[in-house]
Scaffold this motif. Structure first.
Motif, PDB file in Angstrom:
ATOM      1  N   ALA A 118      24.530   8.825   5.193  1.00 64.19           N
ATOM      2  CA  ALA A 118      24.161  10.170   5.639  1.00 64.19           C
ATOM      3  C   ALA A 118      22.783  10.136   6.280  1.00 64.19           C
ATOM      4  O   ALA A 118      21.943   9.312   5.945  1.00 64.19           O
ATOM      5  N   ILE A 119      22.576  11.064   7.195  1.00 64.88           N
ATOM      6  CA  ILE A 119      21.262  11.264   7.779  1.00 64.88           C
ATOM      7  C   ILE A 119      20.555  12.316   6.936  1.00 64.88           C
ATOM      8  O   ILE A 119      21.072  13.421   6.749  1.00 64.88           O
ATOM      9  N   TRP A 120      19.399  11.987   6.401  1.00 71.85           N
ATOM     10  CA  TRP A 120      18.662  12.892   5.521  1.00 71.85           C
ATOM     11  C   TRP A 120      17.812  13.873   6.311  1.00 71.85           C
ATOM     12  O   TRP A 120      17.582  14.991   5.894  1.00 71.85           O
ATOM     13  N   GLY A 121      17.325  13.489   7.437  1.00 69.45           N
ATOM     14  CA  GLY A 121      16.405  14.313   8.220  1.00 69.45           C
ATOM     15  C   GLY A 121      15.141  13.512   8.484  1.00 69.45           C
ATOM     16  O   GLY A 121      15.104  12.310   8.273  1.00 69.45           O
ATOM     17  N   SER A 122      14.116  14.183   8.929  1.00 70.73           N
ATOM     18  CA  SER A 122      12.886  13.489   9.292  1.00 70.73           C
ATOM     19  C   SER A 122      11.741  13.847   8.353  1.00 70.73           C
ATOM     20  O   SER A 122      11.527  15.018   8.064  1.00 70.73           O
ATOM     21  N   PRO A 123      10.989  12.844   7.909  1.00 68.66           N
ATOM     22  CA  PRO A 123       9.773  13.140   7.150  1.00 68.66           C
ATOM     23  C   PRO A 123       8.606  13.466   8.080  1.00 68.66           C
ATOM     24  O   PRO A 123       7.521  13.807   7.634  1.00 68.66           O
ATOM     25  N   TYR A 124       8.840  13.387   9.398  1.00 73.52           N
ATOM     26  CA  TYR A 124       7.802  13.652  10.390  1.00 73.52           C
ATOM     27  C   TYR A 124       8.067  14.987  11.084  1.00 73.52           C
ATOM     28  O   TYR A 124       9.174  15.228  11.571  1.00 73.52           O
ATOM     29  N   LEU A 125       7.053  15.835  11.140  1.00 74.78           N
ATOM     30  CA  LEU A 125       7.161  17.146  11.778  1.00 74.78           C
ATOM     31  C   LEU A 125       6.034  17.325  12.781  1.00 74.78           C
ATOM     32  O   LEU A 125       4.984  16.681  12.676  1.00 74.78           O
ATOM     33  N   ASP A 126       6.240  18.233  13.738  1.00 68.40           N
ATOM     34  CA  ASP A 126       5.170  18.524  14.689  1.00 68.40           C
ATOM     35  C   ASP A 126       4.200  19.534  14.074  1.00 68.40           C
ATOM     36  O   ASP A 126       4.335  19.915  12.914  1.00 68.40           O
ATOM     37  N   GLU A 127       3.246  20.000  14.847  1.00 68.23           N
ATOM     38  CA  GLU A 127       2.219  20.904  14.320  1.00 68.23           C
ATOM     39  C   GLU A 127       2.774  22.267  13.912  1.00 68.23           C
ATOM     40  O   GLU A 127       2.122  23.018  13.195  1.00 68.23           O
ATOM     41  N   HIS A 128       4.005  22.575  14.340  1.00 61.71           N
ATOM     42  CA  HIS A 128       4.646  23.836  13.972  1.00 61.71           C
ATOM     43  C   HIS A 128       5.635  23.668  12.815  1.00 61.71           C
ATOM     44  O   HIS A 128       6.353  24.606  12.478  1.00 61.71           O
ATOM     45  N   GLY A 129       5.707  22.469  12.258  1.00 58.92           N
ATOM     46  CA  GLY A 129       6.606  22.205  11.140  1.00 58.92           C
ATOM     47  C   GLY A 129       8.050  21.982  11.549  1.00 58.92           C
ATOM     48  O   GLY A 129       8.955  22.156  10.753  1.00 58.92           O
ATOM     49  N   GLU A 130       8.270  21.560  12.794  1.00 56.63           N
ATOM     50  CA  GLU A 130       9.622  21.338  13.297  1.00 56.63           C
ATOM     51  C   GLU A 130       9.863  19.859  13.549  1.00 56.63           C
ATOM     52  O   GLU A 130       8.958  19.123  13.924  1.00 56.63           O
ATOM     53  N   GLU A 131      11.117  19.460  13.359  1.00 54.58           N
ATOM     54  CA  GLU A 131      11.509  18.090  13.668  1.00 54.58           C
ATOM     55  C   GLU A 131      11.639  17.932  15.182  1.00 54.58           C
ATOM     56  O   GLU A 131      11.941  18.895  15.884  1.00 54.58           O
ATOM     57  N   ASP A 132      11.435  16.741  15.664  1.00 55.64           N
ATOM     58  CA  ASP A 132      11.675  16.416  17.070  1.00 55.64           C
ATOM     59  C   ASP A 132      12.703  15.293  17.092  1.00 55.64           C
ATOM     60  O   ASP A 132      12.370  14.116  17.233  1.00 55.64           O
ATOM     61  N   VAL A 133      13.970  15.685  16.951  1.00 58.37           N
ATOM     62  CA  VAL A 133      15.049  14.711  16.865  1.00 58.37           C
ATOM     63  C   VAL A 133      15.119  13.919  18.162  1.00 58.37           C
ATOM     64  O   VAL A 133      15.107  14.482  19.254  1.00 58.37           O
ATOM     65  N   GLU A 134      15.165  12.622  18.029  1.00 59.98           N
ATOM     66  CA  GLU A 134      15.214  11.659  19.127  1.00 59.98           C
ATOM     67  C   GLU A 134      13.986  11.746  20.029  1.00 59.98           C
ATOM     68  O   GLU A 134      14.020  11.309  21.175  1.00 59.98           O
ATOM     69  N   LEU A 135      12.912  12.338  19.545  1.00 56.54           N
ATOM     70  CA  LEU A 135      11.628  12.399  20.258  1.00 56.54           C
ATOM     71  C   LEU A 135      11.761  12.998  21.654  1.00 56.54           C
ATOM     72  O   LEU A 135      11.101  12.574  22.596  1.00 56.54           O
ATOM     73  N   ARG A 136      12.582  14.009  21.803  1.00 56.75           N
ATOM     74  CA  ARG A 136      12.853  14.606  23.116  1.00 56.75           C
ATOM     75  C   ARG A 136      11.678  15.413  23.658  1.00 56.75           C
ATOM     76  O   ARG A 136      11.465  15.466  24.862  1.00 56.75           O
ATOM     77  N   ARG A 137      10.935  16.087  22.786  1.00 60.71           N
ATOM     78  CA  ARG A 137       9.840  16.937  23.263  1.00 60.71           C
ATOM     79  C   ARG A 137       8.564  16.159  23.538  1.00 60.71           C
ATOM     80  O   ARG A 137       7.705  16.616  24.275  1.00 60.71           O
ATOM     81  N   GLY A 138       8.421  15.003  22.926  1.00 57.02           N
ATOM     82  CA  GLY A 138       7.263  14.163  23.179  1.00 57.02           C
ATOM     83  C   GLY A 138       5.959  14.651  22.565  1.00 57.02           C
ATOM     84  O   GLY A 138       4.890  14.230  22.967  1.00 57.02           O
ATOM     85  N   LYS A 139       6.038  15.543  21.603  1.00 55.09           N
ATOM     86  CA  LYS A 139       4.837  16.056  20.928  1.00 55.09           C
ATOM     87  C   LYS A 139       4.463  15.127  19.777  1.00 55.09           C
ATOM     88  O   LYS A 139       5.319  14.468  19.194  1.00 55.09           O
ATOM     89  N   PRO A 140       3.185  15.065  19.417  1.00 53.48           N
ATOM     90  CA  PRO A 140       2.773  14.243  18.276  1.00 53.48           C
ATOM     91  C   PRO A 140       3.444  14.722  16.984  1.00 53.48           C
ATOM     92  O   PRO A 140       3.599  15.925  16.768  1.00 53.48           O
ATOM     93  N   LEU A 141       3.857  13.778  16.177  1.00 49.05           N
ATOM     94  CA  LEU A 141       4.473  14.085  14.883  1.00 49.05           C
ATOM     95  C   LEU A 141       3.573  13.580  13.775  1.00 49.05           C
ATOM     96  O   LEU A 141       2.871  12.585  13.928  1.00 49.05           O
ATOM     97  N   TYR A 142       3.638  14.263  12.644  1.00 53.62           N
ATOM     98  CA  TYR A 142       2.797  13.927  11.497  1.00 53.62           C
ATOM     99  C   TYR A 142       3.667  13.806  10.256  1.00 53.62           C
ATOM    100  O   TYR A 142       4.624  14.570  10.084  1.00 53.62           O
ATOM    101  N   LEU A 143       3.323  12.858   9.410  1.00 54.45           N
ATOM    102  CA  LEU A 143       4.055  12.697   8.160  1.00 54.45           C
ATOM    103  C   LEU A 143       3.843  13.938   7.310  1.00 54.45           C
ATOM    104  O   LEU A 143       2.717  14.309   6.996  1.00 54.45           O
ATOM    105  N   ASN A 144       4.943  14.589   6.945  1.00 61.19           N
ATOM    106  CA  ASN A 144       4.885  15.791   6.123  1.00 61.19           C
ATOM    107  C   ASN A 144       4.929  15.361   4.659  1.00 61.19           C
ATOM    108  O   ASN A 144       5.924  14.792   4.204  1.00 61.19           O
ATOM    109  N   SER A 145       3.856  15.621   3.946  1.00 63.56           N
ATOM    110  CA  SER A 145       3.750  15.125   2.569  1.00 63.56           C
ATOM    111  C   SER A 145       4.809  15.740   1.653  1.00 63.56           C
ATOM    112  O   SER A 145       5.302  15.069   0.744  1.00 63.56           O
TER     113      SER A 145
END
Length: 88
Positions: free
Chosen positions: A28-55
């Protein structure tokens, strides 16, 4: 994963920033532990915004791993595929 992880493997798929959970013959795909500054996932890095590890997400994933909770997590169970099935 079979020998060292008691049949469970957790892998970060870098190009998707998603976590793949393998448990015996299920996956199964669990999701991403990395979110952008708005708390959203960027699946397959399509938006190209910096992602941060969400603790909080990382702690949730770590808790599932430590407590062997992958068999009971509704998020994982809803997206589980058996060997030979395709994950979407």
């Amino acid at each position: 994963a079979e020998q060292c992880g008691a049949g469970t493997g957790v892998f970060l798929i870098l190009k998707m920033t998603s976590v793949l959970v393998l448990r015996d013959d299920r996956r199964a795909i669990w999701g991403s532990p990395y979110l952008d500054e708005h708390g959203e996932e960027d699946v397959e890095l399509r938006r190209g915004k910096p992602l941060y590890l969400n603790s909080a997400r990382y702690a949730s994933l770590q808790r599932l791993w430590i407590m062997h909770g992958f068999d009971n997590d509704s998020r994982i169970l809803a997206s589980t595929a058996r060997h030979g099935d395709i994950i979407t």
